[in-house]
Design a protein around this motif. Structure first.
Motif, short mmCIF file in Angstrom:
data_model
loop_
_atom_site.label_atom_id
_atom_site.label_comp_id
_atom_site.label_asym_id
_atom_site.label_seq_id
_atom_site.Cartn_x
_atom_site.Cartn_y
_atom_site.Cartn_z
N LEU A 266 0.83 -1.21 0.00
CA LEU A 266 0.00 0.00 0.00
C LEU A 266 0.87 1.26 0.00
CD1 LEU A 266 -3.15 0.82 1.11
CD2 LEU A 266 -1.77 1.41 3.09
N LEU A 267 0.50 2.22 -0.82
CA LEU A 267 1.22 3.50 -0.85
C LEU A 267 0.21 4.65 -0.91
CD1 LEU A 267 3.75 5.36 -1.30
CD2 LEU A 267 3.62 4.76 -3.73
N GLU A 268 0.36 5.58 0.02
CA GLU A 268 -0.55 6.73 0.06
C GLU A 268 0.23 8.03 0.20
OE1 GLU A 268 -4.22 4.49 2.42
OE2 GLU A 268 -2.90 5.84 3.53
N TYR A 269 -0.18 9.05 -0.58
CA TYR A 269 0.36 10.40 -0.38
C TYR A 269 -0.70 11.16 0.41
CZ TYR A 269 3.32 9.51 -4.60
OH TYR A 269 4.20 9.01 -5.53
N ARG A 270 -0.35 11.64 1.59
CA ARG A 270 -1.27 12.41 2.43
C ARG A 270 -2.62 11.70 2.58
NH1 ARG A 270 1.68 16.70 4.78
NH2 ARG A 270 2.89 17.78 3.21
N GLY A 271 -2.60 10.37 2.60
CA GLY A 271 -3.82 9.59 2.82
C GLY A 271 -4.52 9.15 1.54
N TYR A 272 -4.12 9.67 0.40
CA TYR A 272 -4.76 9.28 -0.87
C TYR A 272 -3.97 8.15 -1.53
CZ TYR A 272 -7.40 13.61 -0.43
OH TYR A 272 -8.22 14.62 0.02
N SER A 273 -4.69 7.12 -2.00
CA SER A 273 -3.98 5.97 -2.56
C SER A 273 -3.33 6.32 -3.89
CB SER A 273 -4.94 4.79 -2.74
OG SER A 273 -5.63 4.93 -3.95
N ILE A 274 -2.20 5.70 -4.12
CA ILE A 274 -1.45 5.95 -5.36
C ILE A 274 -2.29 5.55 -6.57
CG2 ILE A 274 -0.18 3.73 -5.35
CD1 ILE A 274 1.27 7.15 -6.32
N GLN A 275 -3.14 4.52 -6.42
CA GLN A 275 -3.98 4.10 -7.56
C GLN A 275 -4.94 5.22 -7.95
OE1 GLN A 275 -3.36 2.13 -4.94
NE2 GLN A 275 -2.61 0.18 -5.74
N GLN A 276 -5.62 5.81 -6.93
CA GLN A 276 -6.59 6.87 -7.25
C GLN A 276 -5.90 8.09 -7.83
OE1 GLN A 276 -9.26 7.83 -4.06
NE2 GLN A 276 -10.02 5.74 -3.89
N LEU A 277 -4.75 8.43 -7.26
CA LEU A 277 -4.04 9.60 -7.78
C LEU A 277 -3.59 9.37 -9.21
CD1 LEU A 277 -1.96 10.44 -4.59
CD2 LEU A 277 -3.63 11.96 -5.65
N ALA A 278 -3.08 8.15 -9.48
CA ALA A 278 -2.58 7.86 -10.84
C ALA A 278 -3.73 7.80 -11.85
CB ALA A 278 -1.79 6.56 -10.84
N GLU A 279 -4.88 7.29 -11.40
CA GLU A 279 -6.02 7.18 -12.33
C GLU A 279 -6.70 8.52 -12.58
OE1 GLU A 279 -8.79 4.29 -10.75
OE2 GLU A 279 -7.25 2.73 -10.99
N GLN A 280 -6.86 9.30 -11.49
CA GLN A 280 -7.71 10.49 -11.61
C GLN A 280 -6.98 11.81 -11.52
OE1 GLN A 280 -11.14 10.02 -8.91
NE2 GLN A 280 -10.53 7.89 -8.74
N GLY A 281 -5.75 11.78 -11.02
CA GLY A 281 -5.09 13.05 -10.73
C GLY A 281 -4.10 13.48 -11.78
N SER A 282 -3.54 14.67 -11.53
CA SER A 282 -2.47 15.16 -12.39
C SER A 282 -1.22 15.34 -11.53
CB SER A 282 -2.85 16.51 -13.01
OG SER A 282 -2.87 17.50 -12.00
N PHE A 283 -0.07 15.49 -12.19
CA PHE A 283 1.17 15.67 -11.43
C PHE A 283 1.16 17.00 -10.68
CE2 PHE A 283 5.78 16.86 -11.22
CZ PHE A 283 6.12 15.92 -10.26
N MET A 284 0.60 18.03 -11.29
CA MET A 284 0.55 19.34 -10.60
C MET A 284 -0.27 19.25 -9.31
SD MET A 284 2.02 22.21 -11.47
CE MET A 284 3.40 21.13 -11.48
N GLU A 285 -1.41 18.52 -9.39
CA GLU A 285 -2.22 18.35 -8.17
C GLU A 285 -1.43 17.58 -7.12
OE1 GLU A 285 -6.77 17.25 -8.66
OE2 GLU A 285 -5.54 16.26 -10.16
N THR A 286 -0.68 16.56 -7.59
CA THR A 286 0.12 15.75 -6.67
C THR A 286 1.18 16.61 -6.00
OG1 THR A 286 -0.28 13.86 -8.10
CG2 THR A 286 1.52 13.64 -6.53
N CYS A 287 1.80 17.49 -6.78
CA CYS A 287 2.82 18.39 -6.20
C CYS A 287 2.18 19.25 -5.11
CB CYS A 287 3.40 19.31 -7.27
SG CYS A 287 4.48 18.47 -8.42
N TYR A 288 1.02 19.81 -5.43
CA TYR A 288 0.33 20.67 -4.46
C TYR A 288 0.00 19.87 -3.20
CZ TYR A 288 -2.92 24.08 -2.53
OH TYR A 288 -3.54 24.99 -1.70
N LEU A 289 -0.51 18.67 -3.42
CA LEU A 289 -0.90 17.80 -2.30
C LEU A 289 0.31 17.48 -1.40
CD1 LEU A 289 -2.99 15.79 -0.98
CD2 LEU A 289 -2.11 14.07 -2.57
N LEU A 290 1.41 17.08 -2.01
CA LEU A 290 2.58 16.70 -1.22
C LEU A 290 3.12 17.89 -0.44
CD1 LEU A 290 4.37 14.32 -3.76
CD2 LEU A 290 3.41 13.66 -1.55
#
Ligand code: CMC
Length: 434
Positions: free
Chosen positions: A68-92
């Motif tokens: 299991l891998l989560e950034y700030r509680g969000y699973s890597i699967q959901q982020l990879a499927e639905q998110g963008s890298f810019m959103e990920t940067c903001y989140l981290l």
């Protein structure tokens, strides 16, 4: 709540000491040994940090047993499927996903830092053309400290945040230019209308003489790769950034140290090593089993690259996402088709190894680097740029950890101790007596 402690007894002296047990929100508890030396005169011994937590962190959680891998509680699967890298940067960096206004404002800030100081161009020409691009990255990122003096206020939170934005913005330009320089191609300036992945592909592949449009399948693939590589808690390079940063060095020097640490084949350099291994297998015309046997042979230094992980004792969730992506790219793109032989070898290698008692008993599974290189090849990215791609993605992880660490009042200079095994004190002998 009752304080949780463990008692440590020295069976030689019979003396006992109580140590506090620390409870994170997720993951194993830890014994607080910070007072151990003061109270007992003894150190703990843990080479390679097999059982050591070096900090508190809110950023990334991984459970190696569950995969299991989560950034700030969000699973890597959901982020990879639905998110963008810019959103990920903001989140981290900020701890929460941005709303539309925050996202637009953040993106605006990032894209207005994508240019490099014009003199940095000249810095590149100091390198040999055949320099490994990771060597160029270590040098150029370290050299940013000579160009951006106004970003050195490391105790100022706002200034640290701006440095983070600046680094995320400039890294694709620095990375693409290391490729352009090595290949004798003109440097291409960033195009701020483009998305983060498209802008990188534009700086890598466009020519002043022709219009360039990134293949949307490749842009999406790059977006997913960037997201899946963005952070991985206290890995070797992030720990290097934290360790370097703990001396209060400037962030560019700390990130440059992280890039150097990432380069090794046991860490991020594995993505290049995997494809070299797959090519070696293909060109040798020997069966895959031969290489699996070689990896098990303790008299040889050969390992199955892209296999095994310090924390994952299950399939690396990033490898699952990237393997799927690899299949998709190869099925959809005629250009990528030429790398199908490497994917076939990789899949055969995986299936043979996962049936083998050696790999099963040691819980060795494919990691993030096992399939990513085939995708990079399909994008037209050369082998020696693979770890640069990793560094570009991981910059947000490194800088978020540095930002967190600098704001943490528990941070002290990182200074491990040792068990000395050398000579005891002796007198200096004159030359004719040695
Ligand atoms: N091939 C063959 N044997 C292996 C491998 C491998 N890839 N990985 C581990 N082992 C064996 C190792 O020989 C040892 O066996 P034994 O118990 O008989 O001595 C056992 O498995 C445990 O390995 P270790 O080296 O003690 O484990 P570690 O946690 O110190 O190392 C690792 C982790 C990733 C460095 C290691 O698995 C490795 O070298 N893998 C290949 C390189 C690689 O793919 N690195 C990328 C890691 S993930 C991305 C990243 O970090 O950037």
């Amino acid at each position: 709540m009752t304080k949780h402690t463990v008692t440590l007894t020295d069976n030689k002296t019979g003396e006992s000491i109580e140590l506090d047990v620390l409870h994170p929100t997720q993951g194993p508890n830890a014994i607080d040994v910070t007072q151990l030396y003061k109270k007992t005169g003894m150190f703990t011994y843990d080479p390679g940090f097999m059982s050591t937590a070096s900090c508190w962190s809110d950023i990334t959680y991984l459970d190696g047993g569950k995969g299991l891998l989560e950034y700030r509680g969000y699973s890597i699967q959901q982020l990879a499927e639905q998110g963008s890298f810019m959103e990920t940067c903001y989140l981290l960096l900020n701890g929460e996903l941005p709303n539309q206004t925050e996202f637009d404002e953040f993106t605006h800030r990032v894209v207005h830092h994508t240019m490099l100081h014009e003199q940095i161009k000249r810095f590149y020409s100091g390198f040999r053309r055949d320099a490994h691009p990771m060597a160029t990255m270590v040098g150029v990122v370290g050299a940013l400290s000579a160009f951006y003096h106004e970003y050195m206020e490391i105790h100022d939170e706002k200034n640290r945040y701006e440095t983070a934005v600046l680094l995320i913005a400039k890294m694709p330009t620095i990375a693409a230019w290391s490729y352009r320089y090595a290949n004798g191609l003109p440097f291409v300036y960033p195009d701020n209308k483009l998305s983060y992945p498209d802008n990188f592909l534009h700086m890598m592949f466009s020519l002043p003489s022709e219009e360039y449009l990134a293949d949307p399948r490749m842009s999406r693939a790059l977006e997913v790769i960037l997201i899946t590589h963005a952070d991985h808690e206290q890995n070797a390079s992030t720990s290097t950034v934290r360790l370097a940063g703990s001396s209060e060095v400037n962030p560019f020097a700390a990130i440059s140290a992280g890039i150097a640490s990432l380069w090794g084949p046991a860490h991020g350099g594995a993505n290049e090593a995997v494809v070299r291994m797959l090519m070696e297998i293909r060109d040798s015309e020997k069966p895959v089993q031969h290489f699996v046997d070689k990896a098990k042979d303790k008299t040889q230094s050969f390992r199955l690259m892209g296999f095994g992980h310090r924390v994952y004792k299950n399939y690396d969730p990033r490898a699952t996402i990237i393997k799927e992506l690899c299949h998709k790219i190869l099925n959809e793109s005629e250009v990528a088709e030429e790398h199908r032989d490497l994917l076939d070898i990789a899949m055969k290698l995986e299936s043979v190894a996962l049936e083998d008692e050696y790999f099963v008993s040691r819980k060795l599974y494919p990691n993030v680097d096992f399939y990513s290189g085939i995708i990079f090849l399909s994008m037209g990215i050369p082998l020696n740029m693979f770890t640069v791609m990793f560094a570009m993605a991981r910059t947000i992880g490194w800088i978020s950890h540095w930002h967190e660490m600098m704001g943490d009042d528990k941070t002290r200079i990182a200074r491990p101790r040792q068990l000395y095994t050398g000579e005891t004190s002796r007198d200096y002998p004159p030359m004719d007596k040695r």
